[in-house]
Design a protein around this motif. Structure first.
Motif, PDB file in Angstrom:
ATOM      1  N   VAL A 121     -53.250   1.952  81.203  1.00 38.23           N
ATOM      2  CA  VAL A 121     -54.228   1.177  80.983  1.00 38.23           C
ATOM      3  C   VAL A 121     -55.461   1.102  81.748  1.00 38.23           C
ATOM      4  CG1 VAL A 121     -54.526  -1.373  80.854  1.00 38.23           C
ATOM      5  CG2 VAL A 121     -52.668  -0.377  79.743  1.00 38.23           C
ATOM      6  N   SER A 180     -57.872   4.050  81.074  1.00 39.49           N
ATOM      7  CA  SER A 180     -58.667   3.535  80.162  1.00 39.49           C
ATOM      8  C   SER A 180     -59.634   2.816  80.210  1.00 39.49           C
ATOM      9  CB  SER A 180     -57.620   3.264  78.877  1.00 39.49           C
ATOM     10  OG  SER A 180     -56.810   4.429  78.514  1.00 39.49           O
ATOM     11  N   PHE A 181     -59.354   1.845  80.899  1.00 35.00           N
ATOM     12  CA  PHE A 181     -60.494   0.566  81.272  1.00 35.00           C
ATOM     13  C   PHE A 181     -61.632   1.273  82.193  1.00 35.00           C
ATOM     14  CE2 PHE A 181     -61.691  -2.735  84.303  1.00 35.00           C
ATOM     15  CZ  PHE A 181     -62.138  -3.555  83.068  1.00 35.00           C
ATOM     16  N   THR A 241     -63.795   3.375  80.235  1.00 34.72           N
ATOM     17  CA  THR A 241     -64.641   2.617  79.369  1.00 34.72           C
ATOM     18  C   THR A 241     -65.829   1.942  80.096  1.00 34.72           C
ATOM     19  OG1 THR A 241     -62.928   1.901  77.985  1.00 34.72           O
ATOM     20  CG2 THR A 241     -64.800   0.506  77.833  1.00 34.72           C
ATOM     21  N   GLN A 242     -65.904   1.836  81.554  1.00 34.52           N
ATOM     22  CA  GLN A 242     -66.591   1.115  82.286  1.00 34.52           C
ATOM     23  C   GLN A 242     -67.713   2.237  82.839  1.00 34.52           C
ATOM     24  OE1 GLN A 242     -65.520  -1.961  81.387  1.00 34.52           O
ATOM     25  NE2 GLN A 242     -66.830  -2.315  82.950  1.00 34.52           N
TER      26      GLN A 242
END
Length: 232
Positions: free
Chosen positions: A200, A203-204, A207-208
């Motif tokens: 997680v 992936s986060f 994305t940023q």
């Protein structure tokens, strides 16, 4: 009458055992004590957990810092270039510490060269800045893969412990198999949780980084448009 007393005593004993078992089930066990039952496999899992938390917050701070872009930055750059004040535009870009400003600074240094050469130079700087933002993200990806494997390794050790206990005592009781079951379940659950956390987090952060990359691409396109506008 004697048989009735025996039956009554048996029922009483059975009832007492049930009550005692229920009382034992109701006893609370702390999280730390539960984790300790996982055995020595828990220690590398603790290391992976600490690494996950450290890398996540270190990268989050760095990426957030890189993504902070003043909304008026490109407008000031545009005004300075159109009015021919290249040195002011260069000073602004040079003194602003974020990936967009570094790309624009490289583009300003290449003013006067063909547009393709300017775009290429800015693209190279952008790749370097992307590499800096993605630094250490591979650690999170690695932890997401190996943490469940450590949990599975704990499962194997738990089963070995279980069968060894049965073989050495010759008894197949709850007390004999409890240690192996604890090791199996605790390590498996901990490994899966840490692996999920790392996935997680990875992936986060990706994305940023993608959001910052889009800002860099938009700024690069705006700068090329500025160069093609007539000067005042």
């Amino acid at each position: 009458m004697y048989y009735l007393l025996q039956i009554g005593n048996s029922i009483a004993d059975s009832t007492q055992k049930v009550v005692n078992a229920a009382a034992q089930v109701q006893e609370k066990i702390s999280l730390w004590d539960l984790l300790q039952k996982g055995g020595f496999i828990m220690y590398p899992l603790y290391v992976l957990l600490v690494a996950t938390i450290f890398v996540f917050f270190e990268r989050l701070i760095a990426i957030n810092k890189a993504s902070k872009i003043d909304a008026s930055f490109m407008n000031i750059i545009r005004d300075n270039i159109i009015t021919g004040n290249i040195s002011a535009a260069r000073n602004l870009a040079k003194n602003t510490n974020n990936p967009v400003a570094k790309m624009i600074d490289k583009g300003i240094q290449r003013i006067g060269k063909p547009i393709d050469a300017i775009e290429k130079s800015m693209e190279n700087v952008g790749k370097l800045e992307m590499y800096k933002m993605e630094k250490n993200l591979s650690i999170l990806s690695l932890i997401a893969g190996i943490a469940p494997m450590f949990g599975f390794l704990g499962t194997i050790f738990g089963m070995v412990q279980l069968f060894y206990g049965i073989a050495s005592t010759g008894e197949y009781t709850l007390g004999t198999i409890a240690g192996g079951i604890y090791t199996k379940m605790v390590t498996s659950a901990t490994g899966l949780i840490i692996g999920l956390m790392s996935y997680v987090a990875y992936s986060f952060l990706n994305t940023q980084i993608d959001k910052t990359a889009n800002k860099m691409e938009a700024a690069s396109a705006d700068f090329i448009d500025i160069l093609q506008e007539p000067t005042r």
